[in-house]
Design a protein around this motif. Structure first.
Motif, PDB file in Angstrom:
ATOM      1  N   PHE A  11      27.840  55.032  78.998  1.00 53.86           N
ATOM      2  CA  PHE A  11      27.367  55.965  80.004  1.00 53.86           C
ATOM      3  C   PHE A  11      26.602  55.377  81.094  1.00 53.86           C
ATOM      4  O   PHE A  11      25.418  55.175  81.090  1.00 53.86           O
ATOM      5  N   PRO A  12      27.287  54.957  82.182  1.00 51.55           N
ATOM      6  CA  PRO A  12      26.521  54.339  83.453  1.00 51.55           C
ATOM      7  C   PRO A  12      25.799  55.140  84.326  1.00 51.55           C
ATOM      8  O   PRO A  12      25.063  54.649  84.838  1.00 51.55           O
ATOM      9  N   ASP A  13      26.365  56.439  84.322  1.00 49.44           N
ATOM     10  CA  ASP A  13      25.794  57.333  85.246  1.00 49.44           C
ATOM     11  C   ASP A  13      24.502  58.157  84.993  1.00 49.44           C
ATOM     12  O   ASP A  13      23.865  58.779  86.048  1.00 49.44           O
ATOM     13  N   HIS A  14      24.293  58.396  83.774  1.00 49.55           N
ATOM     14  CA  HIS A  14      23.201  59.149  83.198  1.00 49.55           C
ATOM     15  C   HIS A  14      22.251  58.351  82.157  1.00 49.55           C
ATOM     16  O   HIS A  14      22.678  57.454  81.525  1.00 49.55           O
ATOM     17  N   PRO A  15      20.838  58.759  82.503  1.00 50.63           N
ATOM     18  CA  PRO A  15      20.085  58.322  81.491  1.00 50.63           C
ATOM     19  C   PRO A  15      20.428  58.904  80.121  1.00 50.63           C
ATOM     20  O   PRO A  15      20.739  60.114  80.163  1.00 50.63           O
ATOM     21  N   VAL A  16      20.192  58.024  79.158  1.00 48.45           N
ATOM     22  CA  VAL A  16      20.584  58.658  77.563  1.00 48.45           C
ATOM     23  C   VAL A  16      19.352  58.339  76.677  1.00 48.45           C
ATOM     24  O   VAL A  16      18.491  57.527  77.071  1.00 48.45           O
ATOM     25  N   PHE A  17      19.266  59.359  75.796  1.00 47.97           N
ATOM     26  CA  PHE A  17      17.919  59.217  74.939  1.00 47.97           C
ATOM     27  C   PHE A  17      18.601  59.939  73.569  1.00 47.97           C
ATOM     28  O   PHE A  17      18.724  61.055  73.479  1.00 47.97           O
ATOM     29  N   LEU A  63      15.440  53.475  80.736  1.00 48.15           N
ATOM     30  CA  LEU A  63      14.258  52.793  80.986  1.00 48.15           C
ATOM     31  C   LEU A  63      13.676  52.598  82.092  1.00 48.15           C
ATOM     32  O   LEU A  63      12.718  52.748  82.316  1.00 48.15           O
ATOM     33  N   GLN A  64      14.610  52.591  83.198  1.00 53.03           N
ATOM     34  CA  GLN A  64      14.032  52.598  84.662  1.00 53.03           C
ATOM     35  C   GLN A  64      13.240  53.749  84.930  1.00 53.03           C
ATOM     36  O   GLN A  64      12.087  53.857  85.591  1.00 53.03           O
ATOM     37  N   SER A 117      12.401  46.852  77.718  1.00 50.37           N
ATOM     38  CA  SER A 117      12.846  46.800  76.369  1.00 50.37           C
ATOM     39  C   SER A 117      14.106  45.972  76.523  1.00 50.37           C
ATOM     40  O   SER A 117      14.939  46.184  77.025  1.00 50.37           O
ATOM     41  N   GLU A 118      14.116  44.922  75.624  1.00 49.24           N
ATOM     42  CA  GLU A 118      15.221  43.838  75.396  1.00 49.24           C
ATOM     43  C   GLU A 118      16.167  44.649  74.919  1.00 49.24           C
ATOM     44  O   GLU A 118      17.429  44.319  75.195  1.00 49.24           O
ATOM     45  N   THR A 119      15.966  45.660  73.977  1.00 52.65           N
ATOM     46  CA  THR A 119      17.242  46.151  73.027  1.00 52.65           C
ATOM     47  C   THR A 119      17.351  47.399  73.600  1.00 52.65           C
ATOM     48  O   THR A 119      18.478  48.003  73.106  1.00 52.65           O
ATOM     49  N   GLY A 120      16.639  48.270  74.208  1.00 49.68           N
ATOM     50  CA  GLY A 120      16.639  49.717  74.460  1.00 49.68           C
ATOM     51  C   GLY A 120      16.335  50.617  73.204  1.00 49.68           C
ATOM     52  O   GLY A 120      16.655  51.970  73.180  1.00 49.68           O
ATOM     53  N   VAL A 121      15.665  50.005  72.139  1.00 50.79           N
ATOM     54  CA  VAL A 121      15.216  50.727  71.145  1.00 50.79           C
ATOM     55  C   VAL A 121      13.651  50.819  71.149  1.00 50.79           C
ATOM     56  O   VAL A 121      12.877  49.788  71.218  1.00 50.79           O
ATOM     57  N   GLU A 173       7.857  54.437  67.650  1.00 50.26           N
ATOM     58  CA  GLU A 173       6.470  54.831  67.492  1.00 50.26           C
ATOM     59  C   GLU A 173       5.854  55.278  68.885  1.00 50.26           C
ATOM     60  O   GLU A 173       6.419  56.250  69.468  1.00 50.26           O
ATOM     61  N   LYS A 174       4.759  54.792  69.382  1.00 53.68           N
ATOM     62  CA  LYS A 174       3.815  55.329  70.527  1.00 53.68           C
ATOM     63  C   LYS A 174       4.990  55.277  71.884  1.00 53.68           C
ATOM     64  O   LYS A 174       4.920  56.376  72.409  1.00 53.68           O
ATOM     65  N   GLU A 175       5.656  54.303  71.964  1.00 52.39           N
ATOM     66  CA  GLU A 175       6.638  54.384  73.216  1.00 52.39           C
ATOM     67  C   GLU A 175       7.508  55.149  73.279  1.00 52.39           C
ATOM     68  O   GLU A 175       7.980  55.928  74.028  1.00 52.39           O
ATOM     69  N   HIS A 176       8.024  55.523  71.922  1.00 52.88           N
ATOM     70  CA  HIS A 176       9.021  56.605  71.629  1.00 52.88           C
ATOM     71  C   HIS A 176       8.441  57.906  72.018  1.00 52.88           C
ATOM     72  O   HIS A 176       9.327  58.643  72.768  1.00 52.88           O
ATOM     73  N   LEU A 177       7.328  58.264  71.461  1.00 57.40           N
ATOM     74  CA  LEU A 177       6.864  59.501  71.562  1.00 57.40           C
ATOM     75  C   LEU A 177       6.469  59.759  73.248  1.00 57.40           C
ATOM     76  O   LEU A 177       6.512  60.804  73.550  1.00 57.40           O
ATOM     77  N   GLN A 178       5.788  58.561  73.800  1.00 57.94           N
ATOM     78  CA  GLN A 178       5.545  58.798  74.977  1.00 57.94           C
ATOM     79  C   GLN A 178       6.901  59.098  76.011  1.00 57.94           C
ATOM     80  O   GLN A 178       6.583  59.762  76.937  1.00 57.94           O
TER      81      GLN A 178
END
Ligand SMILES: [Zn+2]
Length: 419
Positions: A74-80, A96-97, A103-107, A110-115
């Protein structure tokens, strides 16, 4: 056996996410991270520009999830993509941008996930209405007429009010808004106070929720002893400063709102109950909800007695966690799922399912309560129907008939629902 339960209540849900998951991109069947390339996509899976997906579980994958895989596909869209437990997401570099996270891994956990979740663009008004009505159907089909939601937003509140005025809601809904730190608390308190003035017979604003720790599965729940009984190993960490919690607790109570805290580990629950006790002793009063209450030491339960506290438990979590629970908890296993200890101490409890982490189901909770006895968990001698019924008889007159473990009839506000 025939049961007729008034106001069948799921006391801990993520309401809009339940609708979103039910109609969204399901990732639970993925056999590997790169299998995401094979999924057919629909326009309804997008939230603004973002591709959303739910429910991945990497435990049997040959390789862990990584942002590189999503960048390629998925190069064209942000993915969650949210993990099944709701405590992690897997995102691509574009996401991430946008989020401003490294994030090294893109995972994200907790707090970062919720934010990250909070920073996603809103769904369109129509998409959100669709998710609300889907969620109503999901809960009604499982027999529920009452739910308590932990994840309200401004737009969800407005949509709920307008749908209830149009008499389109088939659920009675209690709302709570989650605060992640002191920075967002001000605006959240303001939303709660404003919302309280526009309540309808169907929807009530209850208060503020915070996360004090993580989950047992990811070993981020805050325990009094190390995980796996390992001498000086990690035992999880709290997500807030206790002094900040104290401020938020006092102001929430002063505004006449409930204060709800996600605590999974025994130490997390102990510190919060102890704080509530100290704050109460200084003259603040209010209602404290302990979310999950999966692991409580006997002294913590005793300390709850003089407080206005209710524990919201999800027996169905036992069905999913039982395989590793004893190994992970070591000595603390004797304090797990203390429904009977709470009942004996006369602390009010309500049962729920934490949907969409677990499917909303009275029957799965019943099964978990019955089967967990063989795993050494003390039998619940209370009335399951009472613990699964909304305590306020004046809140939308409703009942559910369950016969031979099937949902037979759901009557909401005098109307029999078609399931
Ligand atoms: Zn939850």
């Amino acid at each position: 056996m025939l049961l007729k339960i008034p106001r069948l209540y799921d006391s801990h849900t993520h309401f809009i996410a339940t609708g979103e998951f039910a109609g969204g991109l399901a990732l639970g069947e993925l056999k590997s991270a790169s299998d995401v390339a094979k999924i057919p996509l629909k326009s309804s899976y997008y939230r603004g520009e973002w591709l959303m997906g739910f429910g991945w579980n990497e435990t049997a994958w040959p390789e862990p999830p990584h942002k590189k895989i999503l960048d390629l596909i998925f190069p064209d869209h942000p993915v969650f993509f949210a993990r099944m437990d709701g405590h992690r997401c897997w995102v691509n570099s574009k996401a991430l941008q946008y989020l401003g996270f490294a994030s090294e891994t893109g995972v994200l956990m907790e707090k970062e996930h919720l934010q990250a979740w909070d920073r996603l663009p809103d769904y369109t008004h129509e998409q959100q209405r669709g998710h609300i009505l889907t969620a109503c159907r999901v809960f009604n089909k499982s027999g529920f007429t009452h739910v308590r939601d932990m994840s309200c937003t401004e737009s969800l509140w407005h949509n709920l009010v307008s749908l209830s005025e149009a008499k389109e809601l088939t659920l009675a809904i209690e709302e709570n808004v989650t605060s992640h730190d002191l920075n967002d608390f001000e605006s959240i308190l303001d939303l709660c106070v404003r919302a309280k003035k526009t309540e309808t017979p169907y929807v009530r604003m209850k208060g503020v929720k915070v996360f004090y720790d993580g989950s047992l599965g990811s070993q981020t729940a805050y325990l009094s002893k190390p995980y796996n009984g390992k001498g000086d190993g990690p035992r999880g960490t709290p997500l807030w400063d206790l002094a900040d919690i104290e401020e938020v607790l006092k102001r929430t109570w002063a505004a006449g709102l409930d204060f709800s805290v996600h605590t999974i580990g025994d130490e997390a629950a102990h510190q919060i109950v102890d704080l509530a006790r100290k704050v109460s002793a200084k003259g603040s009063v209010g209602r404290l909800n302990i979310e999950h209450a999966q692991l409580l030491r006997p002294e913590t339960i005793q300390m709850m007695k003089p407080l206005h506290v209710r524990c919201h438990m999800q027996p169905c979590h036992w069905l999913s966690d039982k395989v590793w629970l004893e190994d992970k908890l070591g000595d603390l296993y004797k304090y797990v799922f203390p429904w009977e200890a709470l009942r004996l101490a006369q602390i009010p409890i309500s049962f729920g399912c934490d949907s969409p982490v677990e499917p909303p189901s009275f029957l799965r909770n019943k099964e978990a309560l019955e089967k967990s006895v063989q795993a050494g968990i003390r039998k619940f001698n209370g009335d399951l129907a009472v613990a699964h019924s909304h305590p306020d008889a004046g809140f939308m007159d409703s009942y559910t008939v369950i016969e031979e473990d099937k949902i037979k009839e759901v009557v909401f506000a005098g109307t029999k629902l078609l399931l």
